[in-house]
Write a protein that holds these residues in place. Structure first.
Motif, PDB file in Angstrom:
ATOM      1  N   ILE A   1       0.835  -1.203   0.000  1.00  0.00           N
ATOM      2  CA  ILE A   1       0.000   0.000   0.000  1.00  0.00           C
ATOM      3  C   ILE A   1       0.867   1.250   0.000  1.00  0.00           C
ATOM      4  CG2 ILE A   1      -1.609   1.350   1.411  1.00  0.00           C
ATOM      5  CD1 ILE A   1      -2.861  -1.321   2.273  1.00  0.00           C
ATOM      6  N   PHE A   2       1.884   1.249   0.836  1.00  0.00           N
ATOM      7  CA  PHE A   2       2.767   2.407   0.907  1.00  0.00           C
ATOM      8  C   PHE A   2       3.486   2.648  -0.414  1.00  0.00           C
ATOM      9  CE2 PHE A   2       3.704   5.235   4.294  1.00  0.00           C
ATOM     10  CZ  PHE A   2       3.031   4.735   5.400  1.00  0.00           C
ATOM     11  N   VAL A   3       4.003   1.583  -1.008  1.00  0.00           N
ATOM     12  CA  VAL A   3       4.753   1.720  -2.263  1.00  0.00           C
ATOM     13  C   VAL A   3       3.854   2.232  -3.379  1.00  0.00           C
ATOM     14  CG1 VAL A   3       5.975   0.439  -4.062  1.00  0.00           C
ATOM     15  CG2 VAL A   3       6.488   0.000  -1.659  1.00  0.00           C
ATOM     16  N   VAL A   4       2.638   1.695  -3.468  1.00  0.00           N
ATOM     17  CA  VAL A   4       1.701   2.128  -4.506  1.00  0.00           C
ATOM     18  C   VAL A   4       1.382   3.612  -4.376  1.00  0.00           C
ATOM     19  CG1 VAL A   4      -0.699   1.940  -5.283  1.00  0.00           C
ATOM     20  CG2 VAL A   4       0.657  -0.115  -4.927  1.00  0.00           C
ATOM     21  N   VAL A   5       1.083   4.047  -3.147  1.00  0.00           N
ATOM     22  CA  VAL A   5       0.725   5.452  -2.940  1.00  0.00           C
ATOM     23  C   VAL A   5       1.908   6.378  -3.197  1.00  0.00           C
ATOM     24  CG1 VAL A   5      -0.033   7.140  -1.228  1.00  0.00           C
ATOM     25  CG2 VAL A   5      -1.138   4.920  -1.362  1.00  0.00           C
ATOM     26  N   LEU A   6       3.083   6.012  -2.703  1.00  0.00           N
ATOM     27  CA  LEU A   6       4.262   6.857  -2.923  1.00  0.00           C
ATOM     28  C   LEU A   6       4.603   6.941  -4.408  1.00  0.00           C
ATOM     29  CD1 LEU A   6       6.555   5.792   0.064  1.00  0.00           C
ATOM     30  CD2 LEU A   6       5.195   7.877  -0.171  1.00  0.00           C
ATOM     31  N   ALA A   7       4.515   5.813  -5.108  1.00  0.00           N
ATOM     32  CA  ALA A   7       4.802   5.824  -6.544  1.00  0.00           C
ATOM     33  C   ALA A   7       3.787   6.681  -7.294  1.00  0.00           C
ATOM     34  CB  ALA A   7       4.792   4.394  -7.081  1.00  0.00           C
ATOM     35  N   PHE A   8       2.513   6.524  -6.943  1.00  0.00           N
ATOM     36  CA  PHE A   8       1.475   7.329  -7.589  1.00  0.00           C
ATOM     37  C   PHE A   8       1.696   8.816  -7.297  1.00  0.00           C
ATOM     38  CE2 PHE A   8      -2.643   9.382  -7.969  1.00  0.00           C
ATOM     39  CZ  PHE A   8      -3.133   8.853  -9.149  1.00  0.00           C
ATOM     40  N   GLY A   9       2.106   9.131  -6.054  1.00  0.00           N
ATOM     41  CA  GLY A   9       2.355  10.525  -5.694  1.00  0.00           C
ATOM     42  C   GLY A   9       3.480  11.131  -6.500  1.00  0.00           C
ATOM     43  N   VAL A  10       4.536  10.369  -6.726  1.00  0.00           N
ATOM     44  CA  VAL A  10       5.661  10.864  -7.533  1.00  0.00           C
ATOM     45  C   VAL A  10       5.216  11.111  -8.971  1.00  0.00           C
ATOM     46  CG1 VAL A  10       7.900  10.235  -8.504  1.00  0.00           C
ATOM     47  CG2 VAL A  10       7.437   9.811  -6.086  1.00  0.00           C
ATOM     48  N   VAL A  11       4.479  10.137  -9.527  1.00  0.00           N
ATOM     49  CA  VAL A  11       3.980  10.306 -10.902  1.00  0.00           C
ATOM     50  C   VAL A  11       3.079  11.534 -10.999  1.00  0.00           C
ATOM     51  CG1 VAL A  11       2.537   9.262 -12.694  1.00  0.00           C
ATOM     52  CG2 VAL A  11       4.182   7.856 -11.453  1.00  0.00           C
ATOM     53  N   TRP A  12       2.234  11.749  -9.979  1.00  0.00           N
ATOM     54  CA  TRP A  12       1.330  12.893  -9.981  1.00  0.00           C
ATOM     55  C   TRP A  12       2.105  14.204  -9.955  1.00  0.00           C
ATOM     56  CZ3 TRP A  12      -3.730  13.371 -10.856  1.00  0.00           C
ATOM     57  CH2 TRP A  12      -4.341  14.581 -10.537  1.00  0.00           C
ATOM     58  N   GLU A  13       3.170  14.279  -9.133  1.00  0.00           N
ATOM     59  CA  GLU A  13       3.974  15.496  -9.067  1.00  0.00           C
ATOM     60  C   GLU A  13       4.691  15.748 -10.388  1.00  0.00           C
ATOM     61  OE1 GLU A  13       3.859  17.653  -6.619  1.00  0.00           O
ATOM     62  OE2 GLU A  13       2.487  16.349  -5.492  1.00  0.00           O
ATOM     63  N   LEU A  14       5.154  14.690 -11.040  1.00  0.00           N
ATOM     64  CA  LEU A  14       5.779  14.838 -12.356  1.00  0.00           C
ATOM     65  C   LEU A  14       4.758  15.336 -13.385  1.00  0.00           C
ATOM     66  CD1 LEU A  14       7.982  11.613 -12.494  1.00  0.00           C
ATOM     67  CD2 LEU A  14       8.775  13.970 -12.238  1.00  0.00           C
ATOM     68  N   PHE A  15       3.524  14.844 -13.260  1.00  0.00           N
ATOM     69  CA  PHE A  15       2.452  15.292 -14.157  1.00  0.00           C
ATOM     70  C   PHE A  15       2.182  16.784 -13.963  1.00  0.00           C
ATOM     71  CE2 PHE A  15      -2.250  15.788 -14.715  1.00  0.00           C
ATOM     72  CZ  PHE A  15      -2.268  15.678 -16.092  1.00  0.00           C
ATOM     73  N   GLU A  16       2.118  17.238 -12.702  1.00  0.00           N
ATOM     74  CA  GLU A  16       1.918  18.665 -12.429  1.00  0.00           C
ATOM     75  C   GLU A  16       3.080  19.488 -12.962  1.00  0.00           C
ATOM     76  OE1 GLU A  16       1.269  19.145  -8.259  1.00  0.00           O
ATOM     77  OE2 GLU A  16      -0.891  18.703  -8.398  1.00  0.00           O
ATOM     78  N   PHE A  17       4.304  18.972 -12.830  1.00  0.00           N
ATOM     79  CA  PHE A  17       5.485  19.670 -13.344  1.00  0.00           C
ATOM     80  C   PHE A  17       5.405  19.807 -14.866  1.00  0.00           C
ATOM     81  CE2 PHE A  17       9.930  19.549 -14.894  1.00  0.00           C
ATOM     82  CZ  PHE A  17      10.399  20.713 -14.303  1.00  0.00           C
ATOM     83  N   ALA A  18       4.951  18.739 -15.536  1.00  0.00           N
ATOM     84  CA  ALA A  18       4.799  18.788 -16.990  1.00  0.00           C
ATOM     85  C   ALA A  18       3.748  19.815 -17.401  1.00  0.00           C
ATOM     86  CB  ALA A  18       4.429  17.402 -17.526  1.00  0.00           C
ATOM     87  N   LEU A  19       2.657  19.904 -16.631  1.00  0.00           N
ATOM     88  CA  LEU A  19       1.633  20.902 -16.935  1.00  0.00           C
ATOM     89  C   LEU A  19       2.173  22.319 -16.760  1.00  0.00           C
ATOM     90  CD1 LEU A  19      -1.628  19.411 -15.348  1.00  0.00           C
ATOM     91  CD2 LEU A  19      -0.931  19.417 -17.748  1.00  0.00           C
ATOM     92  N   ASP A  20       3.042  22.516 -15.764  1.00  0.00           N
ATOM     93  CA  ASP A  20       3.667  23.828 -15.579  1.00  0.00           C
ATOM     94  C   ASP A  20       4.491  24.219 -16.798  1.00  0.00           C
ATOM     95  OD1 ASP A  20       2.559  24.204 -13.113  1.00  0.00           O
ATOM     96  OD2 ASP A  20       4.337  23.594 -11.982  1.00  0.00           O
ATOM     97  N   ILE A  21       5.210  23.251 -17.342  1.00  0.00           N
ATOM     98  CA  ILE A  21       6.034  23.523 -18.538  1.00  0.00           C
ATOM     99  C   ILE A  21       5.146  23.893 -19.718  1.00  0.00           C
ATOM    100  CG2 ILE A  21       7.592  22.485 -20.229  1.00  0.00           C
ATOM    101  CD1 ILE A  21       8.757  20.789 -17.983  1.00  0.00           C
ATOM    102  N   VAL A  22       4.054  23.130 -19.897  1.00  0.00           N
ATOM    103  CA  VAL A  22       3.132  23.422 -20.999  1.00  0.00           C
ATOM    104  C   VAL A  22       2.501  24.806 -20.817  1.00  0.00           C
ATOM    105  CG1 VAL A  22       0.970  22.721 -22.104  1.00  0.00           C
ATOM    106  CG2 VAL A  22       2.629  20.986 -21.414  1.00  0.00           C
ATOM    107  N   ALA A  23       2.135  25.143 -19.577  1.00  0.00           N
ATOM    108  CA  ALA A  23       1.531  26.450 -19.313  1.00  0.00           C
ATOM    109  C   ALA A  23       2.508  27.581 -19.616  1.00  0.00           C
ATOM    110  CB  ALA A  23       1.083  26.522 -17.856  1.00  0.00           C
ATOM    111  N   ASP A  24       3.779  27.407 -19.252  1.00  0.00           N
ATOM    112  CA  ASP A  24       4.790  28.433 -19.522  1.00  0.00           C
ATOM    113  C   ASP A  24       5.029  28.605 -21.010  1.00  0.00           C
ATOM    114  OD1 ASP A  24       5.127  28.904 -16.822  1.00  0.00           O
ATOM    115  OD2 ASP A  24       6.844  27.546 -16.619  1.00  0.00           O
TER     116      ASP A  24
END
Length: 217
Positions: free
Chosen positions: A137-160
């Motif tokens: 459970i911990f590994v799944v959530v932490l991995a999903f959280g990292v992917v989500w933060e990378l997704f937000e970072f990618a959206l920031d790049i697209v917005a810029d």
């Protein structure tokens, strides 16, 4: 179930469904607001959120999985709080983002545990120890959280690059670390209590999914 027990269950079921329907109406109102006032972020977050709230009903209809209505309340609450947060509460209420991350992470953890437990129940040859489920459970959530933060970072790049306002954004390293911390808190809650409260859900998921597969094969 006794007559008295059934009498008590029905009001509880009605309460759960009313809560879910009420929050779905709020999400629909947010979408309408976005259309009327030209707010694409409200349309995107509200529309996607509203769709997600119907997932339990779709699973029940398509795979005959009678999920507990409280699961619908859990999902709808997480989606509604995030949608309201993106409408301005994230900027106005400092702890709102922490609340939504912990609640959303608990949903991911719950889905991960339910899937794992359904696999465990399906085959006598597969045995998943409780300690492994906790770590999983911990590994799944932490991995999903990292992917989500990378997704937000990618959206920031697209917005810029495009100047288009995105429905999600990052607010620095401190925000990212705080998000991952509260993700871990949500995962911890499910890891500690999920095995006691989600086993019945996992059994119904297993029966529904494998029953549907057997009918199609």
């Amino acid at each position: 179930m006794s007559v008295r027990g059934a009498f008590r269950a029905r009001p509880s079921l009605r309460t759960q469904r009313r809560l879910t329907r009420g929050m779905q109406l709020l999400l629909a109102a947010i979408v309408v607001y976005g259309v009327v006032f030209g707010q694409p972020k409200a349309i995107t977050n509200g529309g996607i959120g509203l769709f997600v709230t119907f997932v339990p009903a779709l699973l029940e209809r398509n795979y005959d999985i009678p999920l507990d209505p409280w699961l619908g309340v859990w999902i709808t609450t997480a989606v509604l709080l995030h949608t309201v947060g993106s409408a301005g509460f994230y900027a106005r209420v400092p702890w709102w983002d922490h609340l939504t991350h912990a609640l959303s992470a608990s949903l991911i953890a719950g889905a991960g545990y339910t899937t794992l437990r359904a696999i465990d129940l399906h085959s006598d040859e597969i045995r998943i120890p409780s300690r492994f489920a906790f770590v999983f459970i911990f590994v799944v959530v932490l991995a999903f959280g990292v992917v989500w933060e990378l997704f937000e970072f990618a959206l920031d790049i697209v917005a810029d690059e495009t100047g288009i306002s995105m429905p999600l954004a990052q607010f620095g390293l401190d925000d990212t670390v705080a998000d991952l911390t509260y993700n871990s808190i949500g995962a911890l809650v499910v890891a500690l209590f999920g095995q006691a409260h989600l086993t019945g859900v996992a059994e119904r998921v297993r029966e529904g999914l494998y029953g549907a597969l057997d009918e199609r094969s």
